[in-house]
Design an enzyme around this catalytic site. Sequence first.
Site, PDB file in Angstrom:
ATOM      1  N   HIS A  12      32.821 -88.355   3.863  1.00 41.14           N
ATOM      2  CA  HIS A  12      31.947 -88.938   4.890  1.00 41.14           C
ATOM      3  C   HIS A  12      31.209 -90.163   4.314  1.00 41.14           C
ATOM      4  O   HIS A  12      31.218 -91.237   4.906  1.00 41.14           O
ATOM      5  CB  HIS A  12      30.962 -87.849   5.354  1.00 41.14           C
ATOM      6  CG  HIS A  12      29.826 -88.328   6.215  1.00 41.14           C
ATOM      7  ND1 HIS A  12      29.678 -87.945   7.518  1.00 41.14           N
ATOM      8  CD2 HIS A  12      28.768 -89.129   5.943  1.00 41.14           C
ATOM      9  CE1 HIS A  12      28.588 -88.508   8.020  1.00 41.14           C
ATOM     10  NE2 HIS A  12      28.008 -89.228   7.081  1.00 41.14           N
ATOM     11  N   GLU A  13      30.607 -89.973   3.130  1.00 40.70           N
ATOM     12  CA  GLU A  13      29.855 -91.076   2.512  1.00 40.70           C
ATOM     13  C   GLU A  13      30.777 -92.226   2.129  1.00 40.70           C
ATOM     14  O   GLU A  13      30.400 -93.388   2.236  1.00 40.70           O
ATOM     15  CB  GLU A  13      29.084 -90.576   1.287  1.00 40.70           C
ATOM     16  CG  GLU A  13      28.030 -89.506   1.582  1.00 40.70           C
ATOM     17  CD  GLU A  13      26.978 -89.956   2.585  1.00 40.70           C
ATOM     18  OE1 GLU A  13      26.675 -91.160   2.640  1.00 40.70           O
ATOM     19  OE2 GLU A  13      26.474 -89.094   3.333  1.00 40.70           O
ATOM     20  N   HIS A  44      31.227 -94.496   5.003  1.00 41.73           N
ATOM     21  CA  HIS A  44      30.172 -95.513   5.102  1.00 41.73           C
ATOM     22  C   HIS A  44      30.419 -96.630   4.081  1.00 41.73           C
ATOM     23  O   HIS A  44      30.397 -97.806   4.409  1.00 41.73           O
ATOM     24  CB  HIS A  44      28.799 -94.907   4.789  1.00 41.73           C
ATOM     25  CG  HIS A  44      28.288 -93.949   5.818  1.00 41.73           C
ATOM     26  ND1 HIS A  44      28.177 -94.264   7.142  1.00 41.73           N
ATOM     27  CD2 HIS A  44      27.834 -92.673   5.695  1.00 41.73           C
ATOM     28  CE1 HIS A  44      27.670 -93.224   7.801  1.00 41.73           C
ATOM     29  NE2 HIS A  44      27.456 -92.242   6.950  1.00 41.73           N
ATOM     30  N   ASP A  53      22.561 -91.159  10.515  1.00 40.29           N
ATOM     31  CA  ASP A  53      23.601 -91.982  11.136  1.00 40.29           C
ATOM     32  C   ASP A  53      23.334 -92.265  12.618  1.00 40.29           C
ATOM     33  O   ASP A  53      23.438 -93.408  13.070  1.00 40.29           O
ATOM     34  CB  ASP A  53      24.970 -91.310  10.977  1.00 40.29           C
ATOM     35  CG  ASP A  53      25.378 -91.250   9.511  1.00 40.29           C
ATOM     36  OD1 ASP A  53      24.830 -92.030   8.720  1.00 40.29           O
ATOM     37  OD2 ASP A  53      26.230 -90.412   9.168  1.00 40.29           O
TER      38      ASP A  53
HETATM   39 ZN   LIG Z   1      26.415 -90.507   7.203  1.00 40.25          ZN
END
Ligand SMILES: [Zn+2]
Length: 359
Positions: free
Chosen positions: A59-60, A63, A163
């Site tokens: 997930h990170e 980003h 987020d």
């Molecule tokens: Zn996030």
Amino acid sequence: MKWSLSLGRVAGIRILVHWTFVLLLGWVAFTEAQRGSDLNTTLLAIGFILAVFFCVVLHELGHALTAKRYGINTKMITLLPIGGVASLEKMPEKPKQELMVALAGPAVNVVIALLLWLILPSLQNMPAEDFFMHITPANFLYMLLFVNVVLVLFNAIPAFPMDGGRVLRALLAFKLGRVRATQIAANLGQLLAIFFVFIGFFYNPFLILIGAFVYFGAYSENIVVQHLDFLRGHTVREGMMTNFVTLAPTDTVRDALDKLLMGAEHEFIVEEEGQVVGTLTRSQLIQAVKNEQMQIPVAQIMTVEVKTFNVHDRLSEAYTELQKSRAPLYPVLENGRLAGVINTDNINEFIMIKSALTH
Ligand SMILES: [Zn+2]
């Protein structure tokens, strides 16, 4: 962040685990032990947590790699018990770019959930009761699917700087501009953070931590955005101090101590005929006193490699750099010669005056 264990690098980004993460694993093991679970069940539960955090890392990375497309690097991704933090150099200022960066994280969890949903057989023939109470080899991947869906839903909450909150800010920024958008998103974020803490007291202590994280994150990011707005269009010359005490490289530690006591300065620029040759901090001086080096010239203990600013540089740039490096001050040059010094206090005063004038 200190006290972190490095797991290696992905695309040049360091992946770190904060030591408190061990507490989470310990807590899981403790909970299993209390339930009277055997070793295999306990290991499976720990394995599940690790699998969840593997998804968090992805997930990170979502980003971070999206930010990279816009030329923004990420130094590291740190795993904390409450989740992951990608330390981006900065957030993109264009709303469309921030929107993409914010969405990319949860999008990864959507993809993971979809993949698991596609490969796993339908749950129709499974015993519904108790199926989700314990992690078992049979439900491991179903639970992982479930957690990824929860991650997407949780991140959809518009609690800036989470987020969902970033998405909200970006969307507002299209219409209202970044400053006003941040104000609204941060206020909502702080309100939701208080709500998280409140709920956390009754249901889940992790929510208290997340609430605190969101509350202070929203506060500080809002302040920075407002400050940078005040600094827009101003140069370093307008925010620098021109009335300051300097040292010569031949001055002794004793001379410097005299100047330290006589004036308000805590840090000194060491200058020789208008050229900056170093900086000296109070702690460097105190250290020299402890080492009984009262008579040596400051040139021997000063910091030689000094970053400088030019009078024409943007004041916002100096402010950002001071925040990032936590350096006490920077010399400011004009045509290569020392013209002033800049520090956070002085820029804050500049901001105070500006904000008083605009009200
Ligand atoms: Zn996030």
